[in-house]
Every structure is written in structure tokens, then in C-alpha cells.
Design a protein around this motif. Sequence first.
Motif, short mmCIF file in Angstrom:
data_model
loop_
_atom_site.label_atom_id
_atom_site.label_comp_id
_atom_site.label_asym_id
_atom_site.label_seq_id
_atom_site.Cartn_x
_atom_site.Cartn_y
_atom_site.Cartn_z
N ARG A 1 -51.32 -25.59 -52.07
CA ARG A 1 -51.24 -25.72 -50.61
C ARG A 1 -50.13 -24.84 -50.05
O ARG A 1 -50.30 -24.19 -49.03
CB ARG A 1 -51.02 -27.18 -50.24
CG ARG A 1 -50.89 -27.41 -48.77
CD ARG A 1 -50.56 -28.90 -48.50
NE ARG A 1 -50.62 -29.20 -47.11
CZ ARG A 1 -51.73 -29.35 -46.40
NH1 ARG A 1 -52.89 -29.19 -46.97
NH2 ARG A 1 -51.68 -29.61 -45.11
N GLN B 1 -57.00 -29.79 -45.05
CA GLN B 1 -57.56 -30.67 -46.08
C GLN B 1 -56.45 -31.29 -46.92
O GLN B 1 -55.41 -30.67 -47.19
CB GLN B 1 -58.49 -29.89 -47.01
CG GLN B 1 -59.69 -29.29 -46.33
CD GLN B 1 -60.59 -30.33 -45.68
OE1 GLN B 1 -60.92 -31.35 -46.30
NE2 GLN B 1 -60.96 -30.09 -44.44
N ASP B 2 -56.67 -32.55 -47.31
CA ASP B 2 -55.72 -33.21 -48.21
C ASP B 2 -55.93 -32.71 -49.63
O ASP B 2 -57.06 -32.51 -50.07
CB ASP B 2 -55.93 -34.73 -48.18
CG ASP B 2 -55.53 -35.34 -46.85
OD1 ASP B 2 -54.63 -34.77 -46.19
OD2 ASP B 2 -56.12 -36.36 -46.45
N THR B 3 -54.82 -32.48 -50.32
CA THR B 3 -54.90 -32.01 -51.71
C THR B 3 -53.73 -32.58 -52.49
O THR B 3 -52.67 -32.88 -51.94
CB THR B 3 -54.90 -30.48 -51.78
OG1 THR B 3 -55.03 -30.09 -53.14
CG2 THR B 3 -53.65 -29.88 -51.22
N SER B 4 -53.95 -32.75 -53.77
CA SER B 4 -52.87 -33.26 -54.63
C SER B 4 -52.05 -32.10 -55.21
O SER B 4 -50.96 -32.31 -55.74
CB SER B 4 -53.45 -34.10 -55.76
OG SER B 4 -54.36 -33.32 -56.52
N ASP B 5 -52.56 -30.90 -55.10
CA ASP B 5 -51.87 -29.72 -55.63
C ASP B 5 -51.03 -29.07 -54.52
O ASP B 5 -51.50 -28.20 -53.81
CB ASP B 5 -52.90 -28.73 -56.19
CG ASP B 5 -52.26 -27.61 -56.99
OD1 ASP B 5 -51.02 -27.50 -56.98
OD2 ASP B 5 -53.03 -26.83 -57.60
N GLU B 6 -49.78 -29.51 -54.42
CA GLU B 6 -48.89 -29.02 -53.36
C GLU B 6 -48.51 -27.56 -53.55
O GLU B 6 -48.29 -26.85 -52.56
CB GLU B 6 -47.64 -29.89 -53.26
CG GLU B 6 -47.88 -31.22 -52.58
CD GLU B 6 -48.46 -31.09 -51.17
OE1 GLU B 6 -47.96 -30.26 -50.37
OE2 GLU B 6 -49.42 -31.81 -50.87
#
Length: 179
Positions: A105, A97-102
Amino acid sequence: MNETKNETTNEENLETEAIVAEKVEEATEEPTLEEINEALLLEIETLKNDYLKTFADTENLKKRLQREHEQTRKYRIQSFALSVLPVIDNLERALSQDTSDEAFREGVKMIYDQLMASLLAEGVEPIEALNQPFDPNIHQAMMMEEVEGVEPNTVVMELQKGYMLKDRILRASLVKVSQ
């Protein structure tokens, strides 16, 4: 099984004793030393035979128990690995899934890597399925589709990853196969 062997051994012993008793009765009132010697040699032979049978049975039991013990040790992690596979699937879904919180992740990726390293150390490995020839022993075909440029019976999509424990299948790969 042992009862049958014991019965057989007891029958053989009774037969031997009957033969010995018969030889003693055939003899005069006092058996000669030769007759006693012959009877004792016969009894010794019977006892040796019984000993060898018992020894062979014991050795066979020992070997069978050793094999069972080795199998148990080899596959001891199987039930645990099966219960962890859904967790690995969920971690893989989270990582896809794409997430802005690296940072989040990266934490999930570290957990996934550690779990996979632990399973690999115990002999649990993923089955490589994508672009491989379809093998019904390790793959379970869920769909078939004609795909241009791909040979028939080739895995074109992996729906769920499969895993092996050493030489045993834990879970077959769920795949889409070309026609």
C-alpha cells in the motif's frame, strides 16, 4: 490572402504607372523637371504606402505566430495528462481498498504521490467538487438526489475526479447533486 494583397498592390502600381505615363504624354516632347519630379514623388508615395502595408502585415503575422507558440507551450502536456488520468483513477481505487500488506500500500501511495507531484508541476490540478456549488462548466451531473440539510445544487458525491490544466478543463468532475 497574400495573393489578393499582391493583386491589389499590382493594380495600384499599374494605376500609378498609368498616371505617370499620362503626365509624361501630356507634357511636351521633353518632360520638364517639374513634371518628372511630380511623377517621381507620386511613385515614391505609392512605394511608401506599399512598404507600410507589407510591414504591418508582417508585424501582424509575427504577433499571431507568437501567440500560437505561447498557446502551444502552455498546453503542451494536455494529451499526455489526458492519457495518464485513468492511471491516477486506478491508483486512487487501489488506495481506497483495505489491504493487510501495508508495504505494498505504501509503495502504491508513493507512486501516486510522485505522479501527482509531476502533474502539479506542469499545471494539472484536481477540481475540488465535494460540498461545492454545482458549476456546469467544471462538473457533469450524473445523478440528483434530495439530501436533508444540504442546499440544492450542491455536490454531495464525486463519482470521478475532474482535472484542469492551468485555465482549461481536461476532464469534468462526474458528480451527484442535491435537489
